[in-house]
Scaffold this motif. Structure first.
Motif, PDB file in Angstrom:
ATOM      1  N   THR A 285       0.836  -1.206   0.000  1.00 41.34           N
ATOM      2  CA  THR A 285       0.000   0.000   0.000  1.00 41.34           C
ATOM      3  C   THR A 285       0.870   1.254   0.000  1.00 41.34           C
ATOM      4  O   THR A 285       0.622   2.195  -0.762  1.00 41.34           O
ATOM      5  CB  THR A 285      -0.921  -0.002   1.236  1.00 41.34           C
ATOM      6  OG1 THR A 285      -1.773  -1.155   1.185  1.00 41.34           O
ATOM      7  CG2 THR A 285      -1.761   1.255   1.298  1.00 41.34           C
ATOM      8  N   PHE A 286       1.896   1.265   0.843  1.00 41.03           N
ATOM      9  CA  PHE A 286       2.809   2.412   0.898  1.00 41.03           C
ATOM     10  C   PHE A 286       3.496   2.638  -0.450  1.00 41.03           C
ATOM     11  O   PHE A 286       3.643   3.781  -0.908  1.00 41.03           O
ATOM     12  CB  PHE A 286       3.856   2.200   1.990  1.00 41.03           C
ATOM     13  CG  PHE A 286       4.976   3.191   1.954  1.00 41.03           C
ATOM     14  CD1 PHE A 286       4.772   4.501   2.386  1.00 41.03           C
ATOM     15  CD2 PHE A 286       6.230   2.838   1.471  1.00 41.03           C
ATOM     16  CE1 PHE A 286       5.808   5.432   2.340  1.00 41.03           C
ATOM     17  CE2 PHE A 286       7.262   3.757   1.416  1.00 41.03           C
ATOM     18  CZ  PHE A 286       7.045   5.057   1.855  1.00 41.03           C
ATOM     19  N   VAL A 289       1.362   4.503  -2.805  1.00 46.68           N
ATOM     20  CA  VAL A 289       1.244   5.923  -2.462  1.00 46.68           C
ATOM     21  C   VAL A 289       2.365   6.726  -3.121  1.00 46.68           C
ATOM     22  O   VAL A 289       2.140   7.818  -3.653  1.00 46.68           O
ATOM     23  CB  VAL A 289       1.277   6.124  -0.931  1.00 46.68           C
ATOM     24  CG1 VAL A 289       1.378   7.604  -0.588  1.00 46.68           C
ATOM     25  CG2 VAL A 289       0.024   5.534  -0.291  1.00 46.68           C
ATOM     26  N   ILE A 290       3.577   6.194  -3.110  1.00 49.00           N
ATOM     27  CA  ILE A 290       4.720   6.933  -3.656  1.00 49.00           C
ATOM     28  C   ILE A 290       4.921   6.699  -5.158  1.00 49.00           C
ATOM     29  O   ILE A 290       5.698   7.408  -5.795  1.00 49.00           O
ATOM     30  CB  ILE A 290       6.028   6.578  -2.904  1.00 49.00           C
ATOM     31  CG1 ILE A 290       6.412   5.109  -3.152  1.00 49.00           C
ATOM     32  CG2 ILE A 290       5.887   6.868  -1.420  1.00 49.00           C
ATOM     33  CD1 ILE A 290       7.798   4.743  -2.634  1.00 49.00           C
ATOM     34  N   ARG A 307       6.005  -4.142  -5.463  1.00 44.26           N
ATOM     35  CA  ARG A 307       4.619  -4.048  -5.009  1.00 44.26           C
ATOM     36  C   ARG A 307       3.819  -5.283  -5.401  1.00 44.26           C
ATOM     37  O   ARG A 307       3.035  -5.827  -4.614  1.00 44.26           O
ATOM     38  CB  ARG A 307       3.956  -2.800  -5.602  1.00 44.26           C
ATOM     39  CG  ARG A 307       2.521  -2.586  -5.151  1.00 44.26           C
ATOM     40  CD  ARG A 307       1.617  -2.202  -6.283  1.00 44.26           C
ATOM     41  NE  ARG A 307       1.463  -3.240  -7.256  1.00 44.26           N
ATOM     42  CZ  ARG A 307       0.530  -4.178  -7.214  1.00 44.26           C
ATOM     43  NH1 ARG A 307      -0.326  -4.232  -6.226  1.00 44.26           N
ATOM     44  NH2 ARG A 307       0.455  -5.101  -8.157  1.00 44.26           N
ATOM     45  N   TYR A 363      -4.057  10.035  -9.537  1.00 44.96           N
ATOM     46  CA  TYR A 363      -5.246   9.761  -8.730  1.00 44.96           C
ATOM     47  C   TYR A 363      -5.553   8.262  -8.579  1.00 44.96           C
ATOM     48  O   TYR A 363      -5.913   7.812  -7.483  1.00 44.96           O
ATOM     49  CB  TYR A 363      -6.462  10.469  -9.320  1.00 44.96           C
ATOM     50  CG  TYR A 363      -6.447  11.984  -9.211  1.00 44.96           C
ATOM     51  CD1 TYR A 363      -5.529  12.643  -8.387  1.00 44.96           C
ATOM     52  CD2 TYR A 363      -7.349  12.759  -9.937  1.00 44.96           C
ATOM     53  CE1 TYR A 363      -5.506  14.024  -8.300  1.00 44.96           C
ATOM     54  CE2 TYR A 363      -7.333  14.147  -9.849  1.00 44.96           C
ATOM     55  CZ  TYR A 363      -6.414  14.771  -9.032  1.00 44.96           C
ATOM     56  OH  TYR A 363      -6.402  16.133  -8.942  1.00 44.96           O
ATOM     57  N   TYR A 366      -3.553   6.631  -5.731  1.00 43.46           N
ATOM     58  CA  TYR A 366      -3.961   7.053  -4.395  1.00 43.46           C
ATOM     59  C   TYR A 366      -5.269   6.356  -3.991  1.00 43.46           C
ATOM     60  O   TYR A 366      -5.425   5.939  -2.836  1.00 43.46           O
ATOM     61  CB  TYR A 366      -4.140   8.574  -4.345  1.00 43.46           C
ATOM     62  CG  TYR A 366      -2.881   9.347  -4.657  1.00 43.46           C
ATOM     63  CD1 TYR A 366      -1.633   8.877  -4.259  1.00 43.46           C
ATOM     64  CD2 TYR A 366      -2.937  10.558  -5.349  1.00 43.46           C
ATOM     65  CE1 TYR A 366      -0.479   9.588  -4.538  1.00 43.46           C
ATOM     66  CE2 TYR A 366      -1.783  11.281  -5.629  1.00 43.46           C
ATOM     67  CZ  TYR A 366      -0.551  10.780  -5.236  1.00 43.46           C
ATOM     68  OH  TYR A 366       0.595  11.481  -5.519  1.00 43.46           O
ATOM     69  N   ALA A 369      -4.443   2.724  -3.137  1.00 42.24           N
ATOM     70  CA  ALA A 369      -3.753   2.636  -1.849  1.00 42.24           C
ATOM     71  C   ALA A 369      -4.732   2.784  -0.685  1.00 42.24           C
ATOM     72  O   ALA A 369      -4.635   2.048   0.319  1.00 42.24           O
ATOM     73  CB  ALA A 369      -2.668   3.708  -1.763  1.00 42.24           C
ATOM     74  N   LEU A 370      -5.684   3.706  -0.801  1.00 46.00           N
ATOM     75  CA  LEU A 370      -6.677   3.893   0.258  1.00 46.00           C
ATOM     76  C   LEU A 370      -7.512   2.630   0.449  1.00 46.00           C
ATOM     77  O   LEU A 370      -7.737   2.177   1.588  1.00 46.00           O
ATOM     78  CB  LEU A 370      -7.579   5.085  -0.079  1.00 46.00           C
ATOM     79  CG  LEU A 370      -8.734   5.351   0.894  1.00 46.00           C
ATOM     80  CD1 LEU A 370      -8.205   5.687   2.285  1.00 46.00           C
ATOM     81  CD2 LEU A 370      -9.620   6.483   0.376  1.00 46.00           C
TER      82      LEU A 370
END
Length: 387
Positions: A285-286, A289-290, A307, A363, A366, A369-370
């Motif tokens: 997940t992290f 994000v990056i 990932r 987008y 993100y 990841a959420l």
């Protein structure tokens, strides 16, 4: 490597691994094959949606069908449907023939995985279940990597031999039929597992167990649907890379996942399945994000591979962990419902992903990841006391 599992489990795992060579092969080459046949993005969306919807419906039917036919015969039915579907896709005589091929491949997709997981869990001792699932996944993924590499280079090689583009892609895609040529003979020689109870008692406790596994899977399916189908296009748009260069990313993804999965059972023995699953998903997940901030193709490819390893390598452990909660007659149905949740939500994610990518290349990552973070939190909450 497969000692201690018994003859039938070894045959099943081996045939599945050989067949897997041409599973990711077909996924990777399909959009390019359809484009060579003259189909646009709109038609591709119809084909892919039909396969996904039919697959989701047959995930729900996988359990009831196996209660009537048994796991082996249901897997055989699934393989025959898949073989017929691939033959129709290769012939691609017209739109209707091609569409029917996608429907039959959807039938195969929906019936195969829940019954494979249930069947394998019955063929191996409980104390070897995590190990058997990991090795099955690992071998299949290693063969997958070869298929992706072949799919990335064979069309270019064939066009270099003066074959027309359509012919080169059709010849390449025809190799996907080999998936079932390996699997069907194996299913004819293994024994079936007797399912004594021919019906499931739908008690509250059973429904709650299924929902606890299905809700995190649904969120992960939604998140994956937003980004994963668009990754090859993302690499092309963001970095301007070629098909062969992009195929290397997916080759190394499959290769690394396959090799890494062999060490996973030891981690599970040491730290427990729940801790391993949640820590791997949390790290993945992290990385998502990056991911949008990474500016070079090589680094982005490396992070994507890492990932993918973290997110996908735990699925055999997740499936094995889940099988331990259900009776023989419940396994295929429970796993089918879980995968139906994931599949339907993945289909919704495909539409959301197209919309989000049209707005921004960042987008979708993100949003994914959420959803992954919420799914990981739910899974840990539901199952931490079973670690």
């Amino acid at each position: 490597m497969l000692s201690g599992y018994g003859r039938d489990a070894r045959i099943l795992i081996g045939a599945n691994a050989l067949g897997q060579t041409f599973l990711w092969f077909s996924f990777f080459i399909m959009p390019f094959y359809l484009k060579a046949l003259g189909y646009g993005m709109k038609a591709m969306g119809v084909f892919f949606s039909a396969q996904t919807i039919v697959g989701g419906l047959f995930f729900l039917l996988a359990g009831p069908i196996s209660l009537r036919l048994g796991y082996r015969r249901t897997l055989l039915l699934s393989a025959l449907a898949g073989l017929a579907g691939r033959v129709l896709q290769v012939s691609a005589a017209n739109w209707g023939v091609l569409f029917t091929g996608f429907v039959l491949v959807g039938v195969n997709m929906g019936l195969r995985q829940p019954n494979y997981n249930a069947y394998l869990s019955e063929l191996v001792p409980d104390d070897k279940r995590h190990e058997a699932f990991s090795k099955s996944f690992g071998l299949g993924t290693l063969f997958n990597s070869l298929g992706v590499l072949l799919a990335g280079f064979l069309p270019g090689y064939l066009t270099g031999l003066s074959l027309a583009e359509e012919t080169a892609y059709r010849v390449t895609f025809s190799l996907s039929i080999l998936q079932f040529i390996f699997v069907i003979p194996a299913l004819l020689v293994v024994r079936d597992v007797e399912v004594k109870e021919k019906r499931i008692r739908w008690e509250r406790a059973l429904i709650l167990k299924i929902l606890k596994f299905s809700l995190p899977s649904a969120l992960i399916g939604l998140g994956a649907g937003i980004t994963i189908p668009f990754m090859s296009l993302y690499f092309k748009i963001r970095f301007g890379e070629t098909l062969s260069a992009i195929s290397y990313v997916f080759f190394f993804q499959q290769l690394a996942m396959g090799l890494g999965s062999f060490g996973l059972p030891e981690l599970v023995r040491r730290y427990g399945p729940v801790r391993v699953i949640t820590s791997f998903q949390g790290t993945a997940t992290f990385l998502f994000v990056i991911f949008p901030s990474i500016g070079t193709f090589v680094l982005a490819g490396a992070v994507y591979v890492l990932r993918a390893i973290l997110m996908n390598i735990i699925w055999p452990i997740n499936s094995s962990f889940m099988m331990g909660f259900f009776k023989t007659e419940e396994k295929a149905t429970a796993n089918g419902i879980q995968q139906a949740f994931s599949t339907f939500m993945r289909g919704i994610g495909n539409s959301l992903g197209g919309t989000l990518f049209a707005l921004s290349l960042a987008y979708p990552f993100y949003a994914t990841a959420l959803l992954y973070a919420v799914a990981t939190g739910l899974f840990y909450t539901f199952f931490r006391r079973y670690n």
